[in-house]
Design a protein around this motif. Structure first.
Motif, PDB file in Angstrom:
ATOM      1  N   ASP A   1      -8.238 -24.171  -2.314  1.00 11.53           N
ATOM      2  CA  ASP A   1      -8.033 -23.101  -3.288  1.00 11.53           C
ATOM      3  C   ASP A   1      -8.553 -21.765  -2.757  1.00 11.53           C
ATOM      4  O   ASP A   1      -7.889 -20.729  -2.872  1.00 11.53           O
ATOM      5  N   VAL A   2      -9.747 -21.792  -2.185  1.00 10.55           N
ATOM      6  CA  VAL A   2     -10.342 -20.558  -1.649  1.00 10.55           C
ATOM      7  C   VAL A   2      -9.492 -20.018  -0.503  1.00 10.55           C
ATOM      8  O   VAL A   2      -9.209 -18.805  -0.424  1.00 10.55           O
ATOM      9  N   MET A   3      -9.049 -20.908   0.384  1.00 12.93           N
ATOM     10  CA  MET A   3      -8.239 -20.463   1.515  1.00 12.93           C
ATOM     11  C   MET A   3      -6.882 -19.941   1.059  1.00 12.93           C
ATOM     12  O   MET A   3      -6.327 -19.013   1.667  1.00 12.93           O
ATOM     13  N   THR A   4      -6.320 -20.501   0.004  1.00  8.78           N
ATOM     14  CA  THR A   4      -5.047 -20.011  -0.517  1.00  8.78           C
ATOM     15  C   THR A   4      -5.166 -18.568  -1.003  1.00  8.78           C
ATOM     16  O   THR A   4      -4.312 -17.722  -0.719  1.00  8.78           O
ATOM     17  N   ILE A   5      -6.239 -18.277  -1.719  1.00  7.20           N
ATOM     18  CA  ILE A   5      -6.459 -16.908  -2.203  1.00  7.20           C
ATOM     19  C   ILE A   5      -6.653 -15.954  -1.027  1.00  7.20           C
ATOM     20  O   ILE A   5      -6.088 -14.852  -0.997  1.00  7.20           O
TER      21      ILE A   5
ATOM     22  N   ALA B   1     -10.338 -29.884  -2.256  1.00  5.64           N
ATOM     23  CA  ALA B   1      -9.619 -29.133  -3.288  1.00  5.64           C
ATOM     24  C   ALA B   1     -10.163 -27.710  -3.391  1.00  5.64           C
ATOM     25  O   ALA B   1      -9.395 -26.731  -3.428  1.00  5.64           O
ATOM     26  N   ILE B   2     -11.485 -27.574  -3.443  1.00  3.91           N
ATOM     27  CA  ILE B   2     -12.096 -26.254  -3.563  1.00  3.91           C
ATOM     28  C   ILE B   2     -11.831 -25.427  -2.306  1.00  3.91           C
ATOM     29  O   ILE B   2     -11.480 -24.236  -2.378  1.00  3.91           O
TER      30      ILE B   2
ATOM     31  N   MET C   1      -3.975 -24.399  -9.367  1.00  2.00           N
ATOM     32  CA  MET C   1      -4.434 -23.653 -10.530  1.00  2.00           C
ATOM     33  C   MET C   1      -3.256 -23.249 -11.412  1.00  2.00           C
ATOM     34  O   MET C   1      -2.216 -22.819 -10.899  1.00  2.00           O
ATOM     35  N   PRO C   2      -3.394 -23.390 -12.733  1.00  2.00           N
ATOM     36  CA  PRO C   2      -2.258 -23.129 -13.641  1.00  2.00           C
ATOM     37  C   PRO C   2      -2.002 -21.642 -13.858  1.00  2.00           C
ATOM     38  O   PRO C   2      -2.143 -21.114 -14.963  1.00  2.00           O
ATOM     39  N   LEU C   3      -1.643 -20.938 -12.789  1.00  2.00           N
ATOM     40  CA  LEU C   3      -1.316 -19.528 -12.906  1.00  2.00           C
ATOM     41  C   LEU C   3       0.177 -19.378 -13.164  1.00  2.00           C
ATOM     42  O   LEU C   3       0.995 -19.990 -12.449  1.00  2.00           O
TER      43      LEU C   3
END
Length: 390
Positions: A344-348, A340-341, A49-51
């Protein structure tokens, strides 16, 4: 005359300790903090994600982790230098000795960081540093994977009702080094790259089958004796570690194999390894879904009963991190948005858990209440257990 053997569970010491007492009570489970911190840095470095600033945060965490690992190494070395007789009691301790495995696993996150972040900071020298550190890490992992089980077989007292996923810690170190080999091998010359790749598979084989065997025993123990005590509640997440790292190792080594084997005249082997890596990674990832769901359910139950904080809470971070890295690798290999999804969820979730555990650890450092060596509470620990005559 009957003898009853009691395994000691020392009372929590809440008094403020001097620096000498901190050194005296320093134990290898502190290196679990370097595992979680370094793994989070590697996960954030792959976050798509482009954060703004995510890469800078990841790099800063990796640098911080180097300092943390260096500090812990000095403190633990000082304990052995200054309190040798007390430090060696760990060899008899059936739980604390398992945490020797956290030392090479913490070092592996630093090795991987030199590959991920180092070239931009140090140039080609970063790969040379990673290469040298990898050999040290592989050697430490092999020693832990053999020596700690040997101590279990010869010096320590264990039973099926006392079995927890902590048994995995010395075993999993080898497969973590194997995953590091998968990151390092493509950056080396053809012959050296092949050697590291092959040793990566050897290290994987020294760890994953044995870890899967322990998971079978763990299911049996849970069915017969139910959940462990609350102090060991977070150990539920450790089962995810060998599954995630095993999948990641197969994917990384398999991804390297075609080019490296072809460069050494064995192109057909490389193509086979690539396919095996993807299929094996998917199978292990699916196995991990079951253990992840079980860990969440067990944690919710423990939270209702009250889950006391201890250094074992770092077990929330590293297993989830390596499973997330394996999920990212599966996305790159398959292109499926499912992975991918999920990543992303696990990273957060991982970042949130790290913030929580790190803040509570910092508070425990300030109060010094986390510096507690269970071996010191009982002078007769060298005999492993106190014998009461009834």
């Amino acid at each position: 005359m009957t003898y009853i053997h009691k395994q000691f569970a020392p009372a929590k010491d809440t008094s403020v300790k001097s620096f000498a007492e901190i050194v005296r009570n320093f134990t290898p489970n502190w290196f679990a903090a370097t595992m979680g911190t370094g793994a989070l840095a590697l996960v954030l470095n792959q976050f798509p994600m482009p954060l703004p600033g995510v890469h800078m945060v990841a790099e800063a965490l990796w640098l911080f982790n180097i300092g943390l690992f260096s500090l812990f190494s000095l403190l633990y070395a000082a304990r052995w230098a200054c309190y040798f007789d007390e430090a060696k009691r760990i060899f008899h301790h059936p739980v604390m000795s398992m945490f020797f495995g956290t030392i090479p696993m913490g070092l592996a996150t630093i090795v991987n960081g030199f590959i991920a972040f180092g070239p931009a900071m140090l140039g080609p020298q970063a790969i040379a540093i990673a290469h040298a550190l990898w050999w040290l890490d592989a050697a430490l992992s092999a020693v832990c994977g053999i020596a700690v089980p040997y101590l279990m077989f010869t010096r320590q007292e264990h039973s099926i009702e006392k079995l927890t996923a902590v048994w995995l810690l010395p075993i999993v170190a080898c497969e973590v080094a194997a995953a590091s080999a998968g990151l390092l091998a493509p950056h080396l010359a053809a012959q050296e790259g092949l050697l590291v790749l092959v040793l990566g598979y050897v290290l994987w084989a020294c760890s994953v089958p044995l870890a899967m065997s322990i998971l079978v025993l763990l299911v049996l123990r849970l069915a017969l004796h139910k959940l462990p005590e609350r102090d060991m509640g977070v150990s539920a997440w450790l089962a995810l570690g060998p599954i995630g790292t095993g999948a990641l190792g197969l994917l990384l080594l398999g991804g390297d194999a075609p080019a490296i084997f072809a460069a050494n005249g064995h192109a057909n082997i490389g193509d086979t390894a690539l396919g095996f890596g993807v299929i094996g990674g998917i199978i292990l990832w699916g196995y991990g879904v079951w253990w992840l769901a079980l860990a969440v359910l067990k944690t919710l139950r423990y939270l209702r009963e009250g889950l006391p904080f201890n250094l074992g809470w770092w077990g929330f971070t590293f297993p989830l991190a390596v499973y997330t890295l394996a999920t990212f690798a599966l996305y790159r290999a398959t292109g499926l948005n499912l992975f991918a999804i999920g990543a992303d969820v696990m990273t957060i979730g991982l970042a949130s858990l790290w913030i929580m555990v790190a803040s509570r650890t910092l508070n425990g450092v300030i109060t010094t209440e986390l510096f507690n060596s269970p071996c010191l509470k009982h002078p007769r620990w060298a005999a492993r257990f106190e014998t009461d005559v009834v």
